[in-house]
Design an enzyme around this catalytic site. Structure first.
Site, short mmCIF file in Angstrom:
data_model
loop_
_atom_site.label_atom_id
_atom_site.label_comp_id
_atom_site.label_asym_id
_atom_site.label_seq_id
_atom_site.Cartn_x
_atom_site.Cartn_y
_atom_site.Cartn_z
N ASN A 10 0.82 -1.48 -0.08
CA ASN A 10 -0.10 -0.01 0.14
C ASN A 10 1.02 1.07 -0.35
O ASN A 10 1.24 1.67 1.32
CB ASN A 10 -1.34 0.15 1.07
CG ASN A 10 -1.86 1.38 1.50
OD1 ASN A 10 -1.77 2.09 0.28
ND2 ASN A 10 -1.99 1.69 2.87
N LYS A 12 -0.14 4.26 -0.13
CA LYS A 12 -0.41 5.29 0.43
C LYS A 12 -0.57 6.83 -0.52
O LYS A 12 -0.09 6.56 -2.14
CB LYS A 12 0.16 5.29 1.59
CG LYS A 12 0.12 4.11 2.26
CD LYS A 12 0.24 4.49 4.08
CE LYS A 12 0.25 3.13 4.76
NZ LYS A 12 0.33 3.07 6.25
N HIS A 96 -9.40 0.80 5.14
CA HIS A 96 -7.83 1.44 5.60
C HIS A 96 -7.87 2.46 7.28
O HIS A 96 -9.56 2.95 6.99
CB HIS A 96 -7.00 1.91 5.08
CG HIS A 96 -5.81 1.65 5.20
ND1 HIS A 96 -5.36 2.77 6.07
CD2 HIS A 96 -4.59 0.86 5.59
CE1 HIS A 96 -3.94 2.88 6.72
NE2 HIS A 96 -3.94 1.19 6.45
N GLU A 98 -6.86 4.65 8.11
CA GLU A 98 -6.60 5.62 7.67
C GLU A 98 -7.96 6.67 6.94
O GLU A 98 -8.31 7.38 7.09
CB GLU A 98 -5.21 6.19 7.21
CG GLU A 98 -4.51 5.92 7.42
CD GLU A 98 -2.42 5.06 6.61
OE1 GLU A 98 -2.82 5.20 5.82
OE2 GLU A 98 -1.47 5.65 7.40
N GLU A 168 -5.10 -4.71 10.87
CA GLU A 168 -3.99 -3.99 11.07
C GLU A 168 -3.98 -2.96 12.44
O GLU A 168 -4.59 -2.10 12.68
CB GLU A 168 -4.23 -2.46 10.17
CG GLU A 168 -3.61 -3.51 8.44
CD GLU A 168 -2.92 -2.56 7.07
OE1 GLU A 168 -2.44 -3.14 6.79
OE2 GLU A 168 -3.43 -0.60 7.20
N GLY A 174 2.76 2.59 10.59
CA GLY A 174 4.34 3.59 10.22
C GLY A 174 4.67 4.36 11.65
O GLY A 174 5.22 5.31 11.44
N SER A 213 4.02 -2.05 10.26
CA SER A 213 5.82 -1.64 10.03
C SER A 213 5.90 -2.92 10.46
O SER A 213 6.96 -3.36 10.59
CB SER A 213 5.62 -1.01 11.71
OG SER A 213 5.89 0.21 11.92
P1 13P Z 1 3.44 0.57 7.48
O1 13P Z 1 4.18 -0.51 7.16
O2 13P Z 1 4.28 2.31 6.87
O3 13P Z 1 3.48 0.37 8.76
O4 13P Z 1 2.08 0.96 7.31
C1 13P Z 1 1.08 -0.55 7.16
C2 13P Z 1 -0.25 0.14 6.70
O5 13P Z 1 -1.26 0.55 6.64
C3 13P Z 1 -0.43 -0.77 5.66
O6 13P Z 1 -1.88 -0.36 4.44
#
Ligand code: 13P
Length: 251
Positions: A10, A12, A96, A98, A168, A174, A213
């Site tokens: 992803n 983003k 997601h 976010e 997640e 992140g 992560s």
């Molecule tokens: P990170 O791998 O940067 O922690 O992000 C995970 C994520 O949100 C994947 O959708």
């Protein structure tokens, strides 16, 4: 039950056309012998570049989101599942964290998108996960159950056939903090049990990815857990070496 390992990137809101092409080329070149099924989810404007760069590669492409409307029309700024399918996507991430936290998507809105993705011929990658506060106050299972149940209540458990679930934990996204393999396994097993309570066959084949992560260094231990069927990768999916390193943890 052996389920295939799936590793989805992803991106983003990152990249450029040049970056999308280069990164995709590097991933495709390095993935020839990959045992994992790979999926790339770039931002909408780069989907076309990624699809074209992949050509007839076995790597597939997904959207990071889709509109909550089935038909074309006056929905400024939105992209429908049919458009994603039209441009060559086979997957769409829905729910997601976010999208839930920054853009106010409720579990009901996520469930609507889940159904629309399926209707458009896309495999939905449904994300669920608890915040640190929810985990620390003992609400993890209730939160996961509510997020998953919203989809099952709206579409029935059969809708999880040909879908992907991604656990997640918000506190691991992140942040550099990864759920321990045991924490991931516990949450994944819980999610699978929820599905199994309604349909054991679907629960058995449902891929449940871990996201938060994931790095080449921690992927092998995470993917070795019984109910962890791969990863949904954020930051580390932006570097071919890291993404391929994670994919190589597939057994
Ligand atoms: P990170 O791998 O940067 O922690 O992000 C995970 C994520 O949100 C994947 O959708």
């Amino acid at each position: 039950m052996t389920r295939p390992t799936i590793v989805a990137g992803n991106w983003k809101m990152n990249g450029s056309v040049a970056m999308a092409e280069n990164l995709t080329e590097e991933i495709a070149a390095g993935a020839k012998d990959s045992k994992a099924k790979l999926i790339i989810c770039p931002p909408f404007p780069y989907l076309d570049a990624v699809v074209r760069t992949l050509g007839d590669s076995e790597i597939h492409v997904g959207g990071q989101n889709l509109a909550d409307q089935p038909d074309a029309g006056a929905y400024t700024g939105e992209v429908s599942g049919a458009m994603l399918r039209d441009i060559g996507c086979w997957y769409a991430i829905v729910g997601h964290s976010e999208r839930r936290s920054l853009y106010g998507e409720s579990s009901e809105a996520v469930a609507i998108k889940f159904g629309l993705a399926r209707d458009a011929g896309l495999v939905p990658i449904l994300c669920v996960g608890e915040t640190l506060e929810q985990r620390e106050s003992g609400q993890m299972e209730a939160v996961l159950k509510a997020q998953l149940t919203a989809v099952i209540d709206m579409h029935g458990v059969d809708a999880l056939q040909d879908a992907i679930l991604a656990y997640e934990p918000v506190w691991a996204i992140g942040t550099g903090k990864t759920a321990s393999p045991e924490q991931a396994q516990q949450a994944h097993a819980f999610l699978r049990e929820q599905v199994a309570a309604q349909n054991a066959t679907i629960a058995n084949v449902l891929p449940i990815l871990y996201g938060g992560s994931v790095k080449p260094g921690n992927a092998p231990e995470l993917f070795a857990q019984t109910d962890v069927d791969g990863g949904l990768i954020g930051g580390a999916s932006l570097k071919a070496e890291d993404f391929l390193g994670i994919a190589s943890a597939a057994s």
